[in-house]
Structures are given as C-alpha cells and as structure tokens.
Design an enzyme around this catalytic site. Structure first.
Site, PDB file in Angstrom:
ATOM      1  N   TYR A 186      -6.806  -9.448  11.359  1.00  0.00           N
ATOM      2  CA  TYR A 186      -5.514  -9.263  12.037  1.00  0.00           C
ATOM      3  C   TYR A 186      -5.665  -9.721  13.485  1.00  0.00           C
ATOM      4  O   TYR A 186      -6.729  -9.533  14.081  1.00  0.00           O
ATOM      5  CB  TYR A 186      -5.118  -7.787  12.050  1.00  0.00           C
ATOM      6  CG  TYR A 186      -4.883  -7.185  10.675  1.00  0.00           C
ATOM      7  CD1 TYR A 186      -3.674  -7.358  10.019  1.00  0.00           C
ATOM      8  CD2 TYR A 186      -5.871  -6.430  10.040  1.00  0.00           C
ATOM      9  CE1 TYR A 186      -3.446  -6.796   8.764  1.00  0.00           C
ATOM     10  CE2 TYR A 186      -5.660  -5.874   8.792  1.00  0.00           C
ATOM     11  CZ  TYR A 186      -4.440  -6.055   8.152  1.00  0.00           C
ATOM     12  OH  TYR A 186      -4.216  -5.500   6.913  1.00  0.00           O
ATOM     13  N   GLN A 190       1.475  -6.582   5.339  1.00  0.00           N
ATOM     14  CA  GLN A 190       1.792  -6.251   3.975  1.00  0.00           C
ATOM     15  C   GLN A 190       3.159  -6.855   3.641  1.00  0.00           C
ATOM     16  O   GLN A 190       3.536  -7.809   4.317  1.00  0.00           O
ATOM     17  CB  GLN A 190       1.761  -4.734   3.806  1.00  0.00           C
ATOM     18  CG  GLN A 190       0.340  -4.180   4.096  1.00  0.00           C
ATOM     19  CD  GLN A 190       0.137  -2.717   3.723  1.00  0.00           C
ATOM     20  OE1 GLN A 190       0.984  -2.085   3.103  1.00  0.00           O
ATOM     21  NE2 GLN A 190      -1.011  -2.154   4.109  1.00  0.00           N
ATOM     22  N   ASN A 229     -12.067  -0.918  -1.140  1.00  0.00           N
ATOM     23  CA  ASN A 229     -11.449  -1.495   0.061  1.00  0.00           C
ATOM     24  C   ASN A 229     -12.295  -1.188   1.286  1.00  0.00           C
ATOM     25  O   ASN A 229     -12.653  -0.028   1.517  1.00  0.00           O
ATOM     26  CB  ASN A 229     -10.045  -0.885   0.254  1.00  0.00           C
ATOM     27  CG  ASN A 229      -9.368  -1.387   1.512  1.00  0.00           C
ATOM     28  OD1 ASN A 229      -9.017  -2.557   1.607  1.00  0.00           O
ATOM     29  ND2 ASN A 229      -9.197  -0.509   2.495  1.00  0.00           N
ATOM     30  N   GLU A 230     -12.614  -2.218   2.052  1.00  0.00           N
ATOM     31  CA  GLU A 230     -13.257  -2.089   3.379  1.00  0.00           C
ATOM     32  C   GLU A 230     -14.328  -0.989   3.396  1.00  0.00           C
ATOM     33  O   GLU A 230     -14.285  -0.073   4.233  1.00  0.00           O
ATOM     34  CB  GLU A 230     -12.198  -1.819   4.450  1.00  0.00           C
ATOM     35  CG  GLU A 230     -11.222  -2.964   4.609  1.00  0.00           C
ATOM     36  CD  GLU A 230     -10.306  -2.830   5.827  1.00  0.00           C
ATOM     37  OE1 GLU A 230     -10.222  -1.744   6.426  1.00  0.00           O
ATOM     38  OE2 GLU A 230      -9.669  -3.840   6.161  1.00  0.00           O
ATOM     39  N   ASN A 243      -6.692   1.372   2.733  1.00  0.00           N
ATOM     40  CA  ASN A 243      -7.441   2.602   2.994  1.00  0.00           C
ATOM     41  C   ASN A 243      -7.025   3.725   2.044  1.00  0.00           C
ATOM     42  O   ASN A 243      -7.843   4.567   1.677  1.00  0.00           O
ATOM     43  CB  ASN A 243      -7.228   3.046   4.440  1.00  0.00           C
ATOM     44  CG  ASN A 243      -7.761   2.028   5.435  1.00  0.00           C
ATOM     45  OD1 ASN A 243      -8.632   1.228   5.114  1.00  0.00           O
ATOM     46  ND2 ASN A 243      -7.244   2.045   6.655  1.00  0.00           N
ATOM     47  N   GLU A 249       0.856  -1.181   0.000  1.00  0.00           N
ATOM     48  CA  GLU A 249       0.000   0.000   0.000  1.00  0.00           C
ATOM     49  C   GLU A 249       0.896   1.235   0.000  1.00  0.00           C
ATOM     50  O   GLU A 249       2.011   1.199   0.534  1.00  0.00           O
ATOM     51  CB  GLU A 249      -0.877  -0.033   1.273  1.00  0.00           C
ATOM     52  CG  GLU A 249      -1.770   1.184   1.422  1.00  0.00           C
ATOM     53  CD  GLU A 249      -2.870   1.004   2.478  1.00  0.00           C
ATOM     54  OE1 GLU A 249      -2.920  -0.065   3.129  1.00  0.00           O
ATOM     55  OE2 GLU A 249      -3.666   1.942   2.636  1.00  0.00           O
ATOM     56  N   GLU A 259      -6.225  -9.447   3.217  1.00  0.00           N
ATOM     57  CA  GLU A 259      -5.411  -8.836   4.291  1.00  0.00           C
ATOM     58  C   GLU A 259      -5.445  -9.796   5.469  1.00  0.00           C
ATOM     59  O   GLU A 259      -6.524 -10.079   6.008  1.00  0.00           O
ATOM     60  CB  GLU A 259      -5.963  -7.472   4.715  1.00  0.00           C
ATOM     61  CG  GLU A 259      -5.737  -6.388   3.688  1.00  0.00           C
ATOM     62  CD  GLU A 259      -6.116  -4.996   4.203  1.00  0.00           C
ATOM     63  OE1 GLU A 259      -5.968  -4.727   5.409  1.00  0.00           O
ATOM     64  OE2 GLU A 259      -6.569  -4.193   3.363  1.00  0.00           O
TER      65      GLU A 259
END
Ligand code: AHR
Length: 504
Positions: free
Chosen positions: A244, A352, A172-173, A72, A27, A292
């Site tokens: 996560y 990442q 994304n999200e 993000n 990212e 992710e």
C-alpha cells in the site's frame, strides 16, 4: 511541449495476461459486507439482501476474482460459523478489527453473490488460530460432490452442486505481529505445506497461494519468503505480496513515482522464488499473487477515533479512504507495473472492493458511487487483456524524494487477441503535455479507435455521492497514424487508455 517515444513490436512480448490480474478483495471488515454488498433494507436489495446498485458497479468494473473473507479477519475466523441457518450462527468478537462479526453473510451467501457479480471466489483459510484440519474440511465442504459428512452438510444447507472454489490462500500475512497466530517462517512454512498437501488430497484441481511477508518493510521480508518456500515450494503455486502507498506529506511527484518501488518489490520476490527453485533443482516456477495493493492512508487517523469510540461495534465505517485524482494516477501506474510483470504476476487483488479502501463507496440506505480509482482498474480490466508487450520507452525524466530518473511518461501496451493494440499511459508531468510518438510498424495497418482520458486540474479532487462524476473519464484527442508511426498528445497529469484497431 515535451516529447516521448515508444517502440512496440508484436514479437517483444512479456507474456499472456492472466484475467485474474484484475481481481479484488472483500474482507469481513468495516462496511465492506454489511452496508456494502449486503443491506437487506436497502431500496435496491434483492431477495437475498444484496444491493443491486453495488453489484451493477462491480459488474461494470469487471472483477474476475474476489479474495474472501480476509485479510487479518481470517486469522481468527471459524469457517463453520458462517454456514447453516442464519439465526443459529454465532456472533463473535473479531480481534483483528475490534468489532463484532454477526456471520449474517457467510460462505453460501458470498458464493452466490460472487456468481452474480461474474467473479470467481479466492478463499483464504485460517492458518492463524486454526490449521490443516479445518482447511481440508472447508475444501471438502465446498468442492466434494457429496456422500461425506462435510459435503452432505453443504447439500443440506441448500447447495446441491459443489462450489468448485479453485483458488485458496493459505492464511494471511502470517509474519505480522498484529496477526492472530503469528508464526515464524519455519512454523508457517511447515503448516502451509501440510495444510496445502491435505487440501490438494481432497481436491487435486485447486491452486494454492502461500503468504509472503506482510510487507517489504518488515524486518522478516526476504528471509521469510526464502524459508517459507523452502518448506512448502512443492505444495504451492503462488506466493502472495501486499503493498500500500500513501502521500501524507503532499509530495505529488514523489507519490506518483511509488510504483517504481512496486516494480523492485515484484522483481525481488521473483528472484527469491527462483533462488529457492534453483536450490531445490526444481523445474517448477512459482508465480506471484499480488493479492493486496492500493493507496491507503487517508482514513488512518479517523479509524483510531472510531475504534476508541465504538470498540466491538458492528460494521463500523473503518478504512473508508476517500480517493482523490492523484490516487487514481498512482493506481494507473501500479496497473502498468503489473502488466510489465505479467509473466510472473498472475493474480492481483485491489484491496478492497466496497467501502473499505475501495473503488466503490456506498451510504447506508443511500447511493453507491465510483471513487476516482475505480476508473483505471475498470479500464485495465476491460482493455488490458491478451498479451503484455515489452515496450521501449524514451521519455524525459525527473528526480524525486526516493528515486532519480523517473520517466515522466509511464507507459506500457497490450496486444488483444483480435489484433487491437492498447496503450496505457500516465503523464506524471505536473504542468506540460507530452507529445508521444509510437513506432507501430510491426503491426501492419492500425487506426486510432479511442482515447479515454482521466484528468482533473486539482490533484485533490474527489468523487462524492452528490458529485460522483467530478473525476471521471472523458474523450481524449484521437491522434494520427502516419507510415506506421502513431502520434498523440498526452495531457499533463493524466491517465490514458489509447486504443488502436486493425484497419481492414
Ligand atoms: O486490506 C486491509 C488489511 O491490510 C488486511 O486485512 C491485511 O491483510 C492487510 O494488512
């Protein structure tokens, strides 16, 4: 010594393992790009400014696909800022991470870097502040051979051949309140459907990933997936999941069991996908893109300070988790969990790749080294290919904060196309070795080829630039085969890759 048993049979297969299960993510965040993969003044930099020491580590890791450019970040990103002459590219505020993006590295540079790293690009389009029009334009720019405004601009910018990017994330999200352009499930489902339709009209060969909920713990989780897929089921090929874990209280046995949550998460999202498919009378099955996943918590407090001090800085050292040995064990178990769900999880990206919650760390102007979590990802990517087998494991178990009956031996196996067998195993026992006996009678004659072991007496041990090998793979004991039964010692608190090959 405790004992565990495993029965494997070539006919008990979960499914083919998609090579993209071992992907990663870069990212425009922190020092992932600037100071990570790219540092033109670095002694190892090539003529494009990319660090050769980093690319060597990425190649060794064997990363088939890299998600880019966010995260993000992508929800406020204008892809057009990242093309054309570098001195004319705008500097912009990145509202996601409160930094400044220089756009010095953009689409062309990243595609070249990924090619050099032997990786495929998985490109995320902005469905936060932008929409279907910008999304279809970047597909045209990247994949159309020429003769149109966008494809000719790509050629003018130096790339005669199309980039041929095959995998695209639709935002994304999008349910996250932190996301620029946050949407309700209906709003997002509609825009994903229209963007996806137009992108596939430009290039029918692409595959699309719809955003699942940003987290299992979001109030939107579940209903989000159902509504989004109700709107865009026919347009998309995958739904994304993100997860996560952390161990802020220092509860190692509880932490090492967190992949059980991951397993439940996967199965829940698969059930929702199939419920929507059922409702639509569709024969199509959606697959999951676990794009992710990782351990993330070490850097949280530090990041708050950095942003307070240096708001709008360039390439701030954000999300720089320093991973310890127990993190590598959980990462190993997370990989085992994905292999056990390889029939539905086809893409996964460790988040990442460099510096930002990453297996590879660098110092600006200095070295590059492998963090503890580098090793299980590398082993799984190298040896976890072919067919995922469905093992029957009997193991002593323990209870912890969130789960009862956690198997001390967390294990699975893969069958290579050359007939070799690989067993991946984590011994979660804090003190005792486990004697593992595997029934391999269904495979004909096999002989032990290699036992790779990752162990450290201290669960908090880390790798640093000066001591990069503190937690690194060693040779384990060979084990022995006797009448189709294979026996091996699996040391307390260890990650193991046990390989057997066909005896001629
Ligand atoms: O990987 C770090 C961030 O975590 C990503 O930008 C976002 O998608 C997730 O919340």
């Amino acid at each position: 010594m405790k004992k565990a048993r495993m029965i494997l049979d070539r006919d008990y297969a979960i499914g083919r393992i998609d090579r993209r299960l071992y992907g990663s993510f870069i990212e425009h965040l922190g020092r992932a790009v600037y100071g990570g993969i790219y540092e033109p003044d670095h002694p190892t930099a090539d003529r494009h400014g990319f660090r050769r020491d980093v690319i060597d580590l990425v190649r060794r890791l064997d990363v088939p696909v890299v998600r880019y450019p966010g995260g993000n970040f992508v929800s406020g990103f204008n892809w057009e800022d990242s093309i054309g002459p570098r001195d004319r590219r705008p500097k912009r505020l990145d509202l996601a991470w409160a930094t400044t993006e220089t756009n010095e590295v953009g689409l062309h540079e990243f595609v070249d870097w990924a090619r050099d790293a032997n990786s495929e690009v998985m490109y995320a389009v902005n469905l936060g502040t932008r929409g279907p029009d910008a999304a279809r334009n970047i597909v045209e720019y990247s994949n159309h051979r020429g003769g149109t405004q966008w494809s000719d601009l790509r050629i003018k910018n130096g790339a005669k051949e199309p980039f041929n990017i095959k995998l695209w994330c639709l935002g994304n999200e999008m349910d996250g309140p932190w996301q620029m352009g946050q949407k309700t499930a209906y709003e997002y489902g509609r825009v994903a459907s229209e963007a996806g339709k137009m992108m596939k009209l430009v290039d029918s060969g692409i595959e699309l990933v719809a955003c699942g909920s940003s987290s299992l713990t979001m109030p939107t989780f579940g209903a989000w997936e159902y509504e989004v897929l109700d709107q865009c089921y026919d347009q998309v090929d995958y739904v994304s999941i993100h997860r996560y874990y952390g161990n802020p209280t220092g509860d190692t046995p509880g932490f090492l069991a967190r992949n059980m949550d991951m397993d439940e998460f996967i199965k829940t999202v698969v059930a929702i996908c199939d419920a929507v498919g059922g409702k639509k009378h569709s024969r199509k099955k959606l697959m999951l893109s676990f794009d992710e996943w990782n351990v993330w918590y070490h850097s949280n407090a530090q990041d708050r300070e950095i942003v307070k001090r240096d708001k709008w800085g360039v390439a701030l050292p954000l999300l720089e988790d320093i991973y310890n040995f127990e993190d590598a064990l959980l990462v190993g178990s997370m990989l085992i969990t994905m292999l056990r769900n390889a029939d539905r999880v086809k893409i996964a990206c460790m988040a990442q790749l460099v510096n930002v919650i990453a297996p590879i760390m660098t110092r600006n102007g200095g070295g590059a080294w492998a963090q503890t979590i580098y090793w299980p990802l590398m082993h799984a990517s190298r040896y976890g290919r072919g067919t995922a087998l469905r093992p029957v494991v009997q193991s002593p178990a323990y209870d912890c904060s969130d789960y009862t009956d956690v198997q001390l031996l967390d294990a699975t196996a893969t069958l290579g196309d050359d007939g070799s067998l690989t067993i991946f195993a984590v011994n979660r026992d804090m003190k005792e070795d486990i004697k593992l006996t595997c029934d391999l009678r269904a495979f004909g004659e096999l002989r032990p080829a290699e036992h790779i072991l990752l162990h450290h007496d201290d669960v908090k041990a880390v790798n640093t630039e000066d001591q990069p090998d503190t937690v690194s793979p060693q040779k384990g004991g060979h084990g022995k085969v006797d009448g189709g039964h294979f026996t091996i010692r699996v040391p307390a608190l260890s990650w193991n890759v046990i390989r057997l090959e066909k005896a001629e």
